[in-house]
Structure formats: C-alpha cells, structure tokens
Design a protein around this motif. Structure first.
Motif, PDB file in Angstrom:
ATOM      1  N   THR A 220       0.880  -1.084   0.060  1.00 34.33           N
ATOM      2  CA  THR A 220       0.186   0.043   0.148  1.00 34.33           C
ATOM      3  C   THR A 220       0.915   1.124   0.031  1.00 34.33           C
ATOM      4  N   LEU A 221       0.255   2.271  -0.354  1.00 35.99           N
ATOM      5  CA  LEU A 221       1.107   3.570  -0.375  1.00 35.99           C
ATOM      6  C   LEU A 221       0.871   4.445   1.083  1.00 35.99           C
ATOM      7  N   GLY A 222       1.782   4.911   1.573  1.00 41.74           N
ATOM      8  CA  GLY A 222       1.415   5.493   2.875  1.00 41.74           C
ATOM      9  C   GLY A 222       1.907   6.992   2.818  1.00 41.74           C
ATOM     10  N   ILE A 223       0.989   7.931   3.242  1.00 46.08           N
ATOM     11  CA  ILE A 223       1.292   9.105   3.218  1.00 46.08           C
ATOM     12  C   ILE A 223       1.794   9.885   4.190  1.00 46.08           C
ATOM     13  N   LYS A 224       2.887  10.507   4.510  1.00 46.02           N
ATOM     14  CA  LYS A 224       3.446  11.168   5.699  1.00 46.02           C
ATOM     15  C   LYS A 224       2.489  12.271   6.249  1.00 46.02           C
ATOM     16  N   PRO A 225       2.001  12.006   7.406  1.00 47.10           N
ATOM     17  CA  PRO A 225       0.878  12.899   7.779  1.00 47.10           C
ATOM     18  C   PRO A 225       1.275  14.396   8.216  1.00 47.10           C
ATOM     19  N   THR A 226       0.368  15.371   7.840  1.00 46.02           N
ATOM     20  CA  THR A 226       0.673  16.859   8.134  1.00 46.02           C
ATOM     21  C   THR A 226       0.075  17.248   9.205  1.00 46.02           C
ATOM     22  N   ARG A 227      -0.801  16.212   9.809  1.00 43.47           N
ATOM     23  CA  ARG A 227      -1.520  16.634  11.055  1.00 43.47           C
ATOM     24  C   ARG A 227      -2.070  15.789  11.767  1.00 43.47           C
TER      25      ARG A 227
ATOM     26  N   GLY B 142      15.614   2.064   2.647  1.00 43.49           N
ATOM     27  CA  GLY B 142      14.862   2.067   1.337  1.00 43.49           C
ATOM     28  C   GLY B 142      13.601   2.584   1.540  1.00 43.49           C
ATOM     29  N   ASP B 143      12.428   2.767   0.523  1.00 43.21           N
ATOM     30  CA  ASP B 143      11.333   3.350   0.628  1.00 43.21           C
ATOM     31  C   ASP B 143      10.259   2.323   1.168  1.00 43.21           C
ATOM     32  N   ILE B 144      10.642   1.187   0.690  1.00 46.17           N
ATOM     33  CA  ILE B 144       9.616  -0.201   1.252  1.00 46.17           C
ATOM     34  C   ILE B 144       9.667  -0.416   2.611  1.00 46.17           C
ATOM     35  N   LYS B 145       8.752  -0.369   3.130  1.00 47.67           N
ATOM     36  CA  LYS B 145       8.722  -0.729   4.729  1.00 47.67           C
ATOM     37  C   LYS B 145       7.684  -1.994   5.245  1.00 47.67           C
TER      38      LYS B 145
ATOM     39  N   VAL C 234       2.351  -7.539   4.454  1.00 43.42           N
ATOM     40  CA  VAL C 234       1.853  -6.481   3.804  1.00 43.42           C
ATOM     41  C   VAL C 234       3.300  -5.324   4.059  1.00 43.42           C
ATOM     42  N   TYR C 235       3.476  -4.537   3.146  1.00 42.30           N
ATOM     43  CA  TYR C 235       4.372  -3.820   3.008  1.00 42.30           C
ATOM     44  C   TYR C 235       3.936  -2.460   2.680  1.00 42.30           C
ATOM     45  N   VAL C 236       4.565  -1.222   3.048  1.00 46.14           N
ATOM     46  CA  VAL C 236       4.047   0.039   2.525  1.00 46.14           C
ATOM     47  C   VAL C 236       5.219   0.762   1.832  1.00 46.14           C
TER      48      VAL C 236
ATOM     49  N   PHE D 163       4.797   1.394  10.624  1.00 48.62           N
ATOM     50  CA  PHE D 163       5.840   0.715   9.733  1.00 48.62           C
ATOM     51  C   PHE D 163       7.125   0.200  10.517  1.00 48.62           C
ATOM     52  N   ALA D 164       7.872  -0.716  10.211  1.00 47.84           N
ATOM     53  CA  ALA D 164       9.001  -1.180  10.720  1.00 47.84           C
ATOM     54  C   ALA D 164      10.317  -0.402  10.134  1.00 47.84           C
TER      55      ALA D 164
END
Length: 355
Positions: A143-150, A165-168, A259-261, A160-161
């Motif tokens: 899945t894609l994970g979006i860095k929260p802004t709030r 790299g970009d895949i966690k 499952v990875y993000v 995520f662990a």
C-alpha cells in the motif's frame, strides 16, 4: 508493462460531499477542481505509462454505466465492471482481481479509488512503479503510505518497521483513531496515513482471499469461466450474495503478515469532505476558496461552490460552506460538516430528487 493492470473503484455515492455529489451523479464523475476533467478522468490519465489503457478496469454500479462510458468512451464493456450491489471494497476488488486472473495469471495490479487528488503526479508514478517492481517478484501486499501533516482522525494509520529504502514492512493498521492517539501517532514518526491505494500480483491477492475471505474466494473461483462472456452478469448475481460486506482493509490487509508500505509524498488528498476540498483549493486574500460567480462582503475562511450561471452574494460569513448543485443549496459551518450525512438523511425523506 503488458502485465500491469489498474482497477479503479468508482461505485461510491460520496454522501459527505452532498449536495454536489448525488446518488445519480456522484463526485467521481464531476469536475470538482474546475480544471475541465472529472475526477475519474484524472485518475485514469494518472496511470498513463504504467499500464496500457486496455488494462484499466473500472468497477462501478449498474446505474453509472452510461456516465462511465460517456466520460471514457475508449473503454470496452469488459473493462467496465458492474457490481450487482454495493458490498464495500473487498467484493469490489475480489471481482476485478479474479476477472483479471482469468485473462492473465501473471497480472500485476494497482487498485485505486476514483476520487482522490494527487498533486505530484510524476512522483506518484515513481512510487507506483517502485511498488509494482516489488510486487511482481514477491508474494506481498503493498500500500502507499502518506506522511501525515496533522493528527487527523478521519484517516487510517499504518505503523511501519524501520528499514533501509522506501519499502517498509507494515507492523499495524489503526482505522480512524481518536484525537489523542492521532497526536501520538504523528509525533512518533512511525506512522503514515493509509491512502487506500494497493499493489499486488494476482496470485498473492488470491492467496489472501483464500486465507482470510474463503467464502468470497470460492464464490469468484466458481464463476471464473463466466468472465468475459454473456453469462457474467448472471454469474455475478449468484456470487455476490455469498460475499461478506467488508472492506479490503478489515478483510485482508489488517490480518495478513506479508504487507508492506511505500512511503510517499505525492500531494495526496482523499477529497472526502468539503473541508478537504477547502484545504487543497487556492484561496483569496481573505482565505476564501471560490468556484462560483460571486460577490463577497466581509466574508472570510469560506468555501463557495455554486453554478457559474448564478450570481451569488455573500455577506458577513466566517468559516462557512456555501454549496449549490441542481436543486439543492446548502449553507453550513465548516466545523459542522459532519452533519452533512444527517442533512442527506432528512433530505431523502423530502424526495429522491434531492439526493
């Protein structure tokens, strides 16, 4: 690229975006941003270069067939999947994945909603391609994970662990936490928003359905010979009553261990509410977001979206939604937008023409 497929979920009504989003014409079929393209048209175009157009599948409801065909005339009927009824995202995704599997057992699939906003489209394609390369070679759900802004309580959160790299690897899912937990999640730096965009190969997702939603897997497996034939509609009418009304998150993603993000900064918004549209819209010097023929006096922090052929005069409002579409005008405090569903329920009693 010929093994890459995209499933676009476009069957929802978008009640929280009423009166603009209506049961006969929900928001995914509107030009919400006023740029000359509807949300579903933008979504399809976003995947150019990721998969061929003939590998794009739209899952929607029977009542939206005509509008889907009108807005994307290049799709053939086998690419427009019509659910017999709405049973949340797991049956919707299961139907599309099992149909694609019947045609291509090597399919690598992206699943995306039709009504999300992605402002950084080139970066989005990079993130999707990272996920597709990973899913093509591994038994994984991504899945894609979006860095929260709030600390928003309206989104699901993914923990995520830490790894290179970009895949966690995903540790936990939390669906719409309360305000206290949302603050803790954001402050920890270990959580991202769940964008509801999924990537996997068809064999990985079929194994997950068999493990966690076996009745659904069996229902679609039994009718695989009817896909791409004139028996498909009748077969679906047999299969769907066997499908649990459940989201893919609750049914599969929260239960699976593979499952990875992919961490992503793509200018994402799910555009589920008037507040979310206000936040991404350009604003005037008084912080008003305007998509209307309007005269404003002593008005600030408002969103106004009304027909361009109607002059609207607004005086003395601070922090309001002023929205008109067809035969409904709504004026509501932005902070009370959660009442929109209540408004819709009451409007339904006044007549179907209002919803």
């Amino acid at each position: 690229m010929n093994n890459n497929y995209v499933i676009i979920m476009a069957g929802g009504v978008g009640t929280r975006f009423w009166p603009f989003s209506r049961s006969t014409n929900p928001k995914q079929f509107h030009d919400v941003l006023g740029i000359g393209k509807t949300m579903i048209q933008q979504t399809v175009e976003r995947f150019e270069g990721i998969c061929p157009r003939e590998n794009i599948y739209i899952v929607t409801s029977k009542e939206y067939y005509d509008i889907t065909k009108a807005q994307m005339p290049y799709l053939n009927d086998d690419q427009i999947l019509l659910e017999p009824n709405r049973r949340n995202t797991a049956p919707c995704i299961g139907y599309a994945c099992y149909k694609i599997a019947a045609q291509n057992p090597n399919a690598n699939i992206v699943v995306a909603p039709a009504d999300h906003i992605i402002l950084k489209e080139e970066e989005f394609r990079k993130r999707i391609n990272i996920a597709l390369h990973f899913s093509a070679k591994n038994d994984v759900l991504v899945t894609l994970g979006i860095k929260p802004t709030r600390p928003d309580t309206g989104y699901g959160y993914i923990q995520f662990a830490e790894s290179e790299g970009d895949i966690k690897r995903v540790r936990t899912f939390t669906e719409k936490p309360n305000a206290e937990w949302a603050v803790k999640f954001v402050e920890s730096g270990e959580f991202v928003w769940n964008a509801g965009i999924f990537i996997w190969n068809v064999n990985a997702i079929k194994k997950s359905f068999e493990a966690f939603l076996p009745e659904m897997a069996e229902a679609f497996e039994e009718i695989k010979g009817d896909f791409y034939t004139d028996r498909e509609e009748e077969a679906l009418n047999r299969a769907y009553p066997q499908c649990k009304n459940i989201s893919i998150d609750n049914g599969v993603m929260e239960r699976a261990e593979n499952v990875y993000v992919v961490l992503s900064d793509i200018g994402w918004s799910d555009l589920g509410t008037w507040k979310s549209l206000y936040e991404i819209s350009e604003k005037d010097e008084n912080q008003n977001a305007i998509d209307a023929h309007v005269m404003l006096y002593d008005t600030k922090n408002c969103i106004v979206k009304t027909p361009k052929d109607r002059l609207v005069v607004v005086n003395g409002l601070d922090g309001y939604i002023v929205a008109e579409y067809d035969n409904v005008l709504m004026i509501c405090k932005k902070e009370d937008e959660q009442k929109v569903k209540e408004f819709v329920a009451t409007a339904t009693s006044r007549g179907k023409e209002f919803v």
